[in-house]
Motif scaffolding. Structure first.
Motif, PDB file in Angstrom:
ATOM      1  N   SER A 156      -6.175  -7.214  -1.297  1.00 48.44           N
ATOM      2  CA  SER A 156      -4.745  -7.286  -1.013  1.00 48.44           C
ATOM      3  C   SER A 156      -4.088  -5.937  -1.288  1.00 48.44           C
ATOM      4  O   SER A 156      -4.674  -5.060  -1.913  1.00 48.44           O
ATOM      5  N   VAL A 157      -2.867  -5.820  -0.809  1.00 41.46           N
ATOM      6  CA  VAL A 157      -2.071  -4.603  -1.000  1.00 41.46           C
ATOM      7  C   VAL A 157      -0.720  -5.029  -1.546  1.00 41.46           C
ATOM      8  O   VAL A 157      -0.110  -5.978  -1.050  1.00 41.46           O
ATOM      9  N   ILE A 158      -0.256  -4.335  -2.584  1.00 41.78           N
ATOM     10  CA  ILE A 158       1.083  -4.579  -3.109  1.00 41.78           C
ATOM     11  C   ILE A 158       1.882  -3.286  -3.010  1.00 41.78           C
ATOM     12  O   ILE A 158       1.300  -2.194  -2.924  1.00 41.78           O
ATOM     13  N   TYR A 159       3.192  -3.402  -3.027  1.00 41.42           N
ATOM     14  CA  TYR A 159       4.072  -2.258  -2.829  1.00 41.42           C
ATOM     15  C   TYR A 159       5.090  -2.153  -3.954  1.00 41.42           C
ATOM     16  O   TYR A 159       5.649  -3.157  -4.385  1.00 41.42           O
ATOM     17  N   THR A 160       5.354  -0.926  -4.388  1.00 41.75           N
ATOM     18  CA  THR A 160       6.445  -0.706  -5.329  1.00 41.75           C
ATOM     19  C   THR A 160       7.762  -0.828  -4.566  1.00 41.75           C
ATOM     20  O   THR A 160       7.775  -0.804  -3.329  1.00 41.75           O
ATOM     21  N   THR A 161       8.849  -0.915  -5.285  1.00 48.15           N
ATOM     22  CA  THR A 161      10.172  -0.964  -4.653  1.00 48.15           C
ATOM     23  C   THR A 161      10.406   0.299  -3.826  1.00 48.15           C
ATOM     24  O   THR A 161      10.945   0.234  -2.717  1.00 48.15           O
ATOM     25  N   LEU A 162       9.971   1.445  -4.350  1.00 46.18           N
ATOM     26  CA  LEU A 162      10.128   2.706  -3.620  1.00 46.18           C
ATOM     27  C   LEU A 162       9.373   2.672  -2.294  1.00 46.18           C
ATOM     28  O   LEU A 162       9.908   3.071  -1.249  1.00 46.18           O
ATOM     29  N   ALA A 163       8.137   2.183  -2.310  1.00 46.75           N
ATOM     30  CA  ALA A 163       7.341   2.103  -1.083  1.00 46.75           C
ATOM     31  C   ALA A 163       7.992   1.163  -0.074  1.00 46.75           C
ATOM     32  O   ALA A 163       8.021   1.450   1.132  1.00 46.75           O
ATOM     33  N   ASP A 164       8.520   0.035  -0.563  1.00 53.42           N
ATOM     34  CA  ASP A 164       9.234  -0.895   0.320  1.00 53.42           C
ATOM     35  C   ASP A 164      10.406  -0.213   1.013  1.00 53.42           C
ATOM     36  O   ASP A 164      10.631  -0.377   2.214  1.00 53.42           O
ATOM     37  N   LYS A 165      11.176   0.565   0.255  1.00 47.72           N
ATOM     38  CA  LYS A 165      12.330   1.283   0.821  1.00 47.72           C
ATOM     39  C   LYS A 165      11.879   2.285   1.875  1.00 47.72           C
ATOM     40  O   LYS A 165      12.519   2.439   2.920  1.00 47.72           O
ATOM     41  N   LYS A 166      10.760   2.983   1.609  1.00 52.28           N
ATOM     42  CA  LYS A 166      10.264   3.977   2.562  1.00 52.28           C
ATOM     43  C   LYS A 166       9.808   3.311   3.863  1.00 52.28           C
ATOM     44  O   LYS A 166      10.031   3.847   4.950  1.00 52.28           O
ATOM     45  N   ILE A 167       9.194   2.135   3.757  1.00 52.41           N
ATOM     46  CA  ILE A 167       8.768   1.425   4.965  1.00 52.41           C
ATOM     47  C   ILE A 167       9.986   1.012   5.790  1.00 52.41           C
ATOM     48  O   ILE A 167       9.988   1.161   7.015  1.00 52.41           O
ATOM     49  N   LYS A 168      11.019   0.545   5.141  1.00 50.68           N
ATOM     50  CA  LYS A 168      12.262   0.200   5.856  1.00 50.68           C
ATOM     51  C   LYS A 168      12.843   1.434   6.545  1.00 50.68           C
ATOM     52  O   LYS A 168      13.314   1.373   7.679  1.00 50.68           O
ATOM     53  N   GLN A 169      12.799   2.574   5.857  1.00 52.92           N
ATOM     54  CA  GLN A 169      13.295   3.826   6.434  1.00 52.92           C
ATOM     55  C   GLN A 169      12.467   4.211   7.666  1.00 52.92           C
ATOM     56  O   GLN A 169      13.028   4.622   8.687  1.00 52.92           O
ATOM     57  N   ILE A 170      11.160   4.072   7.568  1.00 53.57           N
ATOM     58  CA  ILE A 170      10.268   4.381   8.694  1.00 53.57           C
ATOM     59  C   ILE A 170      10.613   3.508   9.894  1.00 53.57           C
ATOM     60  O   ILE A 170      10.699   3.991  11.031  1.00 53.57           O
ATOM     61  N   GLU A 171      10.837   2.231   9.640  1.00 55.38           N
ATOM     62  CA  GLU A 171      11.193   1.299  10.714  1.00 55.38           C
ATOM     63  C   GLU A 171      12.539   1.662  11.328  1.00 55.38           C
ATOM     64  O   GLU A 171      12.692   1.642  12.552  1.00 55.38           O
ATOM     65  N   GLN A 172      13.519   2.006  10.489  1.00 51.81           N
ATOM     66  CA  GLN A 172      14.839   2.386  10.991  1.00 51.81           C
ATOM     67  C   GLN A 172      14.782   3.673  11.814  1.00 51.81           C
ATOM     68  O   GLN A 172      15.514   3.817  12.788  1.00 51.81           O
ATOM     69  N   LEU A 173      13.931   4.594  11.424  1.00 46.74           N
ATOM     70  CA  LEU A 173      13.795   5.866  12.148  1.00 46.74           C
ATOM     71  C   LEU A 173      12.991   5.711  13.440  1.00 46.74           C
ATOM     72  O   LEU A 173      12.939   6.644  14.251  1.00 46.74           O
ATOM     73  N   GLY A 174      12.335   4.575  13.609  1.00 45.57           N
ATOM     74  CA  GLY A 174      11.548   4.339  14.818  1.00 45.57           C
ATOM     75  C   GLY A 174      10.259   5.145  14.861  1.00 45.57           C
ATOM     76  O   GLY A 174       9.811   5.540  15.938  1.00 45.57           O
ATOM     77  N   ILE A 175       9.676   5.391  13.697  1.00 43.54           N
ATOM     78  CA  ILE A 175       8.456   6.204  13.653  1.00 43.54           C
ATOM     79  C   ILE A 175       7.247   5.412  13.131  1.00 43.54           C
ATOM     80  O   ILE A 175       6.275   5.986  12.637  1.00 43.54           O
ATOM     81  N   SER A 176       7.293   4.104  13.287  1.00 46.17           N
ATOM     82  CA  SER A 176       6.183   3.256  12.834  1.00 46.17           C
ATOM     83  C   SER A 176       4.890   3.537  13.593  1.00 46.17           C
ATOM     84  O   SER A 176       3.812   3.164  13.137  1.00 46.17           O
ATOM     85  N   HIS A 177       5.005   4.193  14.739  1.00 40.50           N
ATOM     86  CA  HIS A 177       3.811   4.507  15.535  1.00 40.50           C
ATOM     87  C   HIS A 177       3.007   5.680  14.959  1.00 40.50           C
ATOM     88  O   HIS A 177       1.871   5.910  15.371  1.00 40.50           O
ATOM     89  N   TYR A 178       3.577   6.406  13.994  1.00 33.03           N
ATOM     90  CA  TYR A 178       2.831   7.515  13.371  1.00 33.03           C
ATOM     91  C   TYR A 178       1.555   6.973  12.724  1.00 33.03           C
ATOM     92  O   TYR A 178       1.559   5.881  12.160  1.00 33.03           O
ATOM     93  N   PRO A 179       0.489   7.747  12.764  1.00 29.60           N
ATOM     94  CA  PRO A 179      -0.722   7.334  12.055  1.00 29.60           C
ATOM     95  C   PRO A 179      -0.514   7.438  10.544  1.00 29.60           C
ATOM     96  O   PRO A 179       0.371   8.170  10.087  1.00 29.60           O
TER      97      PRO A 179
END
Length: 148
Positions: A53-76
């Motif tokens: 399994s994978v768990i995320y810190t609060t900081l990592a969660d925020k960064k994933i939301k930022q990535i999604e908002q920026l529309g760059i989820s396609h980055y490797p």
């Protein structure tokens, strides 16, 4: 022709023969570019590292939301973790199985179009030896020594 050169020619012929007569299987990727970031991380963690399994810190969660908002989820993704283990624990040598990988942080490298996933407590300075060359540099009689 020197003996060493003959060995190089022999190796080159073996490589060419292998490529021509025993081609590799088609390349398969661990994840699709269109996968969400969390899926990319999970697939690498499970399929490559053997995590359960994978768990995320609060900081990592925020960064994933930022990535999604920026529309760059396609980055490797590139996972940065200890080099000593498939887990994020530098003391868990060898191939660990069924462990939990913790995403501590995520770095967006926009210029390189890459997402760097930070697993565990690491210092991001790859390739450095345990004893840095700087410790061997000295000034002797006004001249710098140890730069080679």
């Amino acid at each position: 022709m020197p003996k060493e050169a003959r060995g190089g020619i022999e190796l080159a012929n073996l490589v060419v023969d292998t490529i021509e007569n025993k081609p590799s299987a088609p390349l398969t990727f661990t994840y699709e570019d269109t996968d969400p970031v969390r899926d990319k991380i999970r697939k690498v963690a499970e399929k490559i590292y053997g995590a359960s399994s994978v768990i995320y810190t609060t900081l990592a969660d925020k960064k994933i939301k930022q990535i999604e908002q920026l529309g760059i989820s396609h980055y490797p993704i590139c996972i940065a973790k200890t080099q000593y283990s498939f887990s994020a624990d530098p003391k868990a040598y060898g191939v660990a199985k069924g462990f939990e990988l913790k995403v501590r942080d995520i770095i967006i490298n926009n210029g390189a179009e890459m997402i760097v996933v930070i697993m565990g407590e690491i210092m991001r300075m790859p390739g450095l030896p345990k004893v840095p060359q700087a410790q061997k540099i000295d000034i002797v009689n006004g001249l710098v020594e140890g730069l080679s």
